[in-house]
Design a protein around this motif. Structure first.
Motif, PDB file in Angstrom:
ATOM      1  N   ASN A  29     -12.532  -7.782 -10.590  1.00 17.71           N
ATOM      2  CA  ASN A  29     -12.356  -7.561  -9.159  1.00 17.71           C
ATOM      3  C   ASN A  29     -12.159  -8.859  -8.383  1.00 17.71           C
ATOM      4  N   TRP A  30     -12.637  -9.974  -8.921  1.00 15.27           N
ATOM      5  CA  TRP A  30     -12.573 -11.222  -8.176  1.00 15.27           C
ATOM      6  C   TRP A  30     -11.148 -11.719  -8.004  1.00 15.27           C
ATOM      7  N   TYR A  31     -10.214 -11.292  -8.860  1.00 16.35           N
ATOM      8  CA  TYR A  31      -8.858 -11.788  -8.678  1.00 16.35           C
ATOM      9  C   TYR A  31      -7.850 -10.698  -8.377  1.00 16.35           C
ATOM     10  N   LYS A  32      -8.206  -9.450  -8.388  1.00 10.69           N
ATOM     11  CA  LYS A  32      -7.260  -8.389  -8.030  1.00 10.69           C
ATOM     12  C   LYS A  32      -7.967  -7.312  -7.221  1.00 10.69           C
ATOM     13  N   ASP A  33      -8.594  -7.739  -6.133  1.00 11.99           N
ATOM     14  CA  ASP A  33      -9.415  -6.819  -5.372  1.00 11.99           C
ATOM     15  C   ASP A  33      -8.609  -5.851  -4.521  1.00 11.99           C
ATOM     16  N   TYR A  34      -7.292  -6.032  -4.405  1.00  9.60           N
ATOM     17  CA  TYR A  34      -6.532  -5.051  -3.650  1.00  9.60           C
ATOM     18  C   TYR A  34      -6.014  -3.932  -4.545  1.00  9.60           C
ATOM     19  N   SER A  37      -8.858   1.069  -7.721  1.00  6.02           N
ATOM     20  CA  SER A  37      -9.706   1.319  -8.876  1.00  6.02           C
ATOM     21  C   SER A  37      -9.722   2.819  -9.139  1.00  6.02           C
ATOM     22  N   SER A  38     -10.472   3.246 -10.132  1.00 10.71           N
ATOM     23  CA  SER A  38     -10.438   4.641 -10.559  1.00 10.71           C
ATOM     24  C   SER A  38     -10.752   5.601  -9.420  1.00 10.71           C
ATOM     25  N   GLU A  39     -11.725   5.247  -8.567  1.00 11.59           N
ATOM     26  CA  GLU A  39     -12.080   6.149  -7.478  1.00 11.59           C
ATOM     27  C   GLU A  39     -11.059   6.149  -6.348  1.00 11.59           C
ATOM     28  N   ASP A  40     -10.091   5.211  -6.384  1.00 16.23           N
ATOM     29  CA  ASP A  40      -9.057   5.150  -5.343  1.00 16.23           C
ATOM     30  C   ASP A  40      -7.825   5.973  -5.685  1.00 16.23           C
ATOM     31  N   TYR A  41      -7.697   6.381  -6.947  1.00 18.84           N
ATOM     32  CA  TYR A  41      -6.455   7.025  -7.379  1.00 18.84           C
ATOM     33  C   TYR A  41      -6.131   8.281  -6.581  1.00 18.84           C
ATOM     34  N   CYS A  42      -7.125   9.099  -6.299  1.00 15.70           N
ATOM     35  CA  CYS A  42      -6.871  10.371  -5.615  1.00 15.70           C
ATOM     36  C   CYS A  42      -6.263  10.121  -4.235  1.00 15.70           C
ATOM     37  N   PHE A  43      -6.876   9.233  -3.458  1.00 15.82           N
ATOM     38  CA  PHE A  43      -6.373   8.926  -2.116  1.00 15.82           C
ATOM     39  C   PHE A  43      -4.979   8.313  -2.204  1.00 15.82           C
ATOM     40  N   ALA A  95     -13.430   5.613  -0.492  1.00 14.84           N
ATOM     41  CA  ALA A  95     -13.021   4.440  -1.267  1.00 14.84           C
ATOM     42  C   ALA A  95     -11.525   4.186  -1.122  1.00 14.84           C
ATOM     43  N   GLY A  96     -10.714   5.254  -1.188  1.00 18.00           N
ATOM     44  CA  GLY A  96      -9.271   5.091  -1.052  1.00 18.00           C
ATOM     45  C   GLY A  96      -8.871   4.614   0.324  1.00 18.00           C
ATOM     46  N   ARG A  97      -9.516   5.170   1.344  1.00 21.05           N
ATOM     47  CA  ARG A  97      -9.217   4.728   2.716  1.00 21.05           C
ATOM     48  C   ARG A  97      -9.577   3.257   2.896  1.00 21.05           C
ATOM     49  N   ASN A  98     -10.739   2.841   2.409  1.00 19.22           N
ATOM     50  CA  ASN A  98     -11.173   1.446   2.553  1.00 19.22           C
ATOM     51  C   ASN A  98     -10.258   0.491   1.794  1.00 19.22           C
ATOM     52  N   GLN A  99      -9.688   0.958   0.688  1.00 17.42           N
ATOM     53  CA  GLN A  99      -8.790   0.113  -0.079  1.00 17.42           C
ATOM     54  C   GLN A  99      -7.436  -0.043   0.610  1.00 17.42           C
ATOM     55  N   MET A 100      -6.984   0.987   1.301  1.00 17.38           N
ATOM     56  CA  MET A 100      -5.670   0.986   1.936  1.00 17.38           C
ATOM     57  C   MET A 100      -5.703   0.402   3.344  1.00 17.38           C
ATOM     58  N   SER A 101      -6.831   0.506   4.037  1.00 16.28           N
ATOM     59  CA  SER A 101      -6.912   0.115   5.446  1.00 16.28           C
ATOM     60  C   SER A 101      -6.563  -1.348   5.703  1.00 16.28           C
ATOM     61  N   PRO A 102      -6.997  -2.314   4.864  1.00 14.60           N
ATOM     62  CA  PRO A 102      -6.641  -3.712   5.141  1.00 14.60           C
ATOM     63  C   PRO A 102      -5.142  -3.959   5.216  1.00 14.60           C
ATOM     64  N   SER A 103      -4.359  -3.183   4.458  1.00 15.47           N
ATOM     65  CA  SER A 103      -2.906  -3.354   4.524  1.00 15.47           C
ATOM     66  C   SER A 103      -2.392  -2.983   5.904  1.00 15.47           C
ATOM     67  N   CYS A 104      -2.928  -1.894   6.467  1.00  6.66           N
ATOM     68  CA  CYS A 104      -2.513  -1.498   7.811  1.00  6.66           C
ATOM     69  C   CYS A 104      -2.999  -2.495   8.856  1.00  6.66           C
ATOM     70  N   GLU A 105      -4.226  -2.931   8.695  1.00 10.89           N
ATOM     71  CA  GLU A 105      -4.808  -3.846   9.674  1.00 10.89           C
ATOM     72  C   GLU A 105      -4.130  -5.208   9.623  1.00 10.89           C
ATOM     73  N   GLY A 106      -3.856  -5.688   8.414  1.00  8.13           N
ATOM     74  CA  GLY A 106      -3.264  -7.015   8.290  1.00  8.13           C
ATOM     75  C   GLY A 106      -1.786  -7.046   8.576  1.00  8.13           C
ATOM     76  N   PRO A 111      -6.365  -0.768  11.908  1.00  6.59           N
ATOM     77  CA  PRO A 111      -6.814  -0.135  10.671  1.00  6.59           C
ATOM     78  C   PRO A 111      -6.530   1.357  10.673  1.00  6.59           C
ATOM     79  N   LEU A 112      -6.704   1.929   9.488  1.00  5.35           N
ATOM     80  CA  LEU A 112      -6.615   3.384   9.381  1.00  5.35           C
ATOM     81  C   LEU A 112      -7.844   4.023  10.032  1.00  5.35           C
ATOM     82  N   PRO A 113      -7.710   5.272  10.520  1.00  3.07           N
ATOM     83  CA  PRO A 113      -8.901   5.969  11.022  1.00  3.07           C
ATOM     84  C   PRO A 113      -9.887   6.222   9.884  1.00  3.07           C
ATOM     85  N   THR A 114     -11.117   6.518  10.226  1.00  2.00           N
ATOM     86  CA  THR A 114     -12.118   6.793   9.194  1.00  2.00           C
ATOM     87  C   THR A 114     -11.927   8.199   8.634  1.00  2.00           C
TER      88      THR A 114
END
Length: 741
Positions: A29-34, A37-43, A95-106, A111-114
């Motif tokens: 995770n330290w070098y590919k944190d964006y 992960s497995s719990e993000d696949y569904c979102f 988990a999926g929302r939190n993983q995707m939100s930085p892309s929208c914010e940056g 950010p994405l809504p909760t």
């Protein structure tokens, strides 16, 4: 042939599917944190399906602003969250929302809504239209009809989307793992080298006998050329072949790189990113080779540094590191070229014509990547042996300039990944910066600090007969001990090309009392007598001098020669400001051997001089045998009148001079040269194998063979030592001090 090919493909397919099924991914995770992960696949699967649908929404940021259009598209955002509510667990959705939100914010500014704010009741969710992939794709312009409401994909379409996301990132995950495996390969090689050096350091003294397995290893793996006799000498002025053990290491590395290009390509129908299998394959190969290419760069920089701590830890020569540097760079170039070709094929397949390919050239990452690949390829061409040998100074400045352009364009090529690949680039910057700082520090300490006391002036003397420039630098290095095996890079800062530098062995020697005032006696001023051979105890008189013997060729040394030839006297000298960078190399203490044979040619006598004076001053009984090949007698007599004056008469020193071009009557003409040289004269090139066998037969306990001369001489000496290893006789060690640029 077809049967064998099908078998190979079947095995590759099995290997591919096995690696593609590895779980879990996202190990580092330290070098590919964006990464999802497995719990993000569904979102992410929900996002992929919604991204395929065209909604009746006016783009907020224009057609080219992807993230602004995505993150401001209310219908698309609702579709993603409603899909996640229907098919994903609450934890997966968060988990999926939190993983995707930085892309929208940056990238879009918000950010994405909760997940909680987007939840609707089950009754409302049941009213959201459920569509399949065919319906979703039918909304695409120009013929499609955009949808005015949020949608939810059916289960089959979502499963395909999740699989698409997973397979894409599995390929990237494996690519990162392979990239770090390449670094691990060289880490293991260096570790073995460090352990070996430690073993040798604490091992037996020379002459105490070698284990049979180690003798076999030296004879068959470490010392011999890979094929035939060529190693240092170029084949057809084109390339050099590393020694056998290095070739085995590099061959294993090449095979490793080749094999890593293929696993984990799990192609399937219904891929939501790339519909056709050939499109998937082109993209996956392009990504994989891009990973493998950039992963080589830290090793390329490590093995190119002059101040590499691993060089000291392993005891390997700069020549070995330089060969590793060149071969790793070549592999990186091959990967980069395949990467570029695969992406070009990908663009043509995806768009069906050249329109998409032409459009790609407007993107910064694309044209910067193309420039980087072209520069890499040109560097590979212009780093050939012929260019390095014939135009070294030009090669060096072009090589450095191209490296800077390559690095800058590569930085902009991978900038779109938000720093994901900087883990491979930062080490290169650090290695280069530290190496440069250490080089400057070495130069300042040796060549600038003395200016406050005695200056950095060297006495440059040129004798037209010997055709050798003698640089006496003892005035600003008076306390330096005699240490064989060290060399310095020489700069002559005067003029526009003061940046040029060349490596030269430091020839340290002991001046006799009568010579202390002048280090440059010539053969015309002194008769060398052989009737008196003082014992070693008389050797200690006199001061230590430091000299570089320079054979002028081209560039810096040729300019110095022309300056010294401006007068018409036989011997001319001048004061030159010089800078020295160093010392480099490994101190070579061979006092543990009973006998040393130095086989040298021309200016390679510098190695013999330093070893001779070092061993005579050491508390040892080592005998020194020098076999020196030179065209004429003038240079040997000049050296005996200067650098070897206080040592040549010792009963522990014996020198044989092989005159390679002088006629016998000329060599013995007392009118031109001293009649009683303190060395044996032979004519023609030395029979190196015969010389080695003769010295070995007379050695008392062990024999060290030192080589310093042309690449051809180095290869002949290597071959001779390999032949005698294992035969009846004393232990033999081989040490090559031939300079390699």
């Amino acid at each position: 042939m077809a049967l064998r090919l099908s078998s190979v493909l079947a095995l590759a397919s099995l290997f591919t599917s096995t690696i593609a099924d590895w779980e879990p991914i996202q190990e580092y995770n330290w070098y590919k944190d964006y990464y999802p992960s497995s719990e993000d696949y569904c979102f992410n699967g929900c996002y992929t399906t919604a991204d395929y649908v065209t909604f009746n929404v006016t783009p907020a940021g224009g057609a080219d602003d992807y993230y602004l259009n995505l993150c401001s598209n209310d219908l698309k955002i609702k579709s993603i969250f409603y899909c996640a509510q229907k098919y994903c667990t609450y934890e997966e959705a968060v988990a999926g929302r939190n993983q995707m939100s930085p892309s929208c914010e940056g990238n879009a500014g918000f950010p994405l809504p909760t997940v909680d704010s987007m939840r609707i009741s089950q009754e409302e969710l049941d009213q959201v239209p459920v569509i399949n992939s065919t319906t979703g794709l039918a909304t695409a312009p120009p013929e499609g009809v955009a949808i005015n409401t949020p949608i939810v994909p059916d289960q089959e379409w979502l499963d395909l989307s999740i699989r698409t996301v997973k397979e894409f990132y599995v390929n990237w995950d494996v690519s990162f793992d392979f990239a770090f495996a390449l670094i691990g390969f060289w880490g293991l090689v260096l570790l073995i080298g460090i352990v070996h050096r430690a073993t040798v350091f604490f091992g037996k003294a020379p002459g105490s006998g070698e284990a049979s397995w180690w003798l076999w290893t030296r004879k068959n793996l470490i010392l011999p050329a890979t094929f035939g006799k060529h190693q240092a000498e170029a084949v057809a002025w084109t390339y050099t072949v590393p020694p056998r053990l290095e070739s085995i290491i590099l061959f294993a590395y090449v095979i490793m790189n080749f094999v890593m290009c293929f696993p984990a390509y799990n192609l399937f129908v219904g891929n939501q990113y790339y519909a056709a299998n050939k499109l998937q394959l082109a993209r996956y190969i392009a990504d994989r080779t891009g990973f493998l290419s950039i992963a080589q760069l830290p090793m390329v920089w490590v093995f190119a540094a002059r101040n590499d701590p691993f060089m000291w830890l392993t005891g390997w020569s700069f020549a070995t590191y330089n060969r590793f540097h060149r071969w790793i760079a070549r592999i990186s170039v091959v990967h980069a070229v395949v990467h570029s070709i695969a992406y070009t094929v990908f663009e043509f397949i995806e768009y069906g014509d050249a329109s998409g390919y032409n459009l790609s050239w407007t993107a910064e990452y694309w044209y910067c990547g193309a420039i980087a690949t072209i520069i890499m390829s040109l560097m590979l061409v212009f780093s050939g042996y012929y260019f390095r040998e014939k135009f070294y100074d030009l090669f060096l400045i072009v090589h450095i300039g191209m490296s800077i352009i390559f690095f800058v364009t590569l930085w902009y090529h991978v900038k779109i990944f938000g720093g994901e690949f900087n883990y491979f680039l930062y080490p290169c910057i650090a290695i280069w910066s530290i190496d440069r700082l250490l080089r400057i520090g070495r130069t300042v300490f040796i060549s600038v600090m003395p200016r406050f006391t005695k200056g950095v002036k060297a006495t440059a003397t040129y004798h037209r007969t010997t055709e050798m420039v003698r640089l006496d630098i003892a005035d600003f290095m008076p306390e330096k001990k005699i240490v064989p095996g060290l060399y310095y890079y020489l700069y002559m800062p005067a003029g526009l090309r003061g940046y040029e530098s060349h490596p030269f062995t430091l020839c340290s020697w002991r001046r006799s009392g009568s010579n202390a005032a002048s280090p440059t006696h010539s053969i015309n001023d002194k008769e060398v007598e052989t009737s008196v051979r003082p014992v070693s105890s008389e050797y200690s008189s006199g001061e230590t001098a430091h000299t570089m013997l320079v054979r002028p060729y081209a560039g810096m040394t040729a300019r110095l020669q022309r300056k010294l030839l401006s007068t018409h006297t036989t011997v001319t000298s001048t004061q030159e400001t010089i800078f020295l960078e160093g010392p480099y190399g490994e101190p070579l203490d061979l006092s543990g051997y009973s006998d040393i044979l130095v086989i040298c040619g021309g200016s390679g006598i510098t190695a013999a001089i330093s070893h001779t004076h070092f061993l005579l001053s050491a508390n040892s009984t080592t005998k020194i045998h020098i076999a020196w090949a030179v065209p004429q007698r003038h240079l040997p007599d000049d050296i005996c009148a200067n650098e070897l004056a206080s040592a040549i008469h010792s009963e522990r020193v014996n020198m044989t001079v092989y005159l390679t071009s002088a006629a016998e009557e000329e060599a013995h003409d007392p009118a031109k040269l001293p009649a009683h040289p303190p060395y044996e004269i032979r004519f023609g090139r030395p029979d190196v194998e015969g010389v080695v066998r003769g010295c070995r037969a007379g050695a008392r306990g062990s024999l060290a063979v030192v080589t310093c001369g042309t690449p051809q001489m180095s290869d002949v000496c290597r071959r001779a030592v390999v032949k005698v290893l294992g035969e009846e006789g004393v232990e033999v060690g081989w040490f090559n001090e031939t300079m390699v640029w």
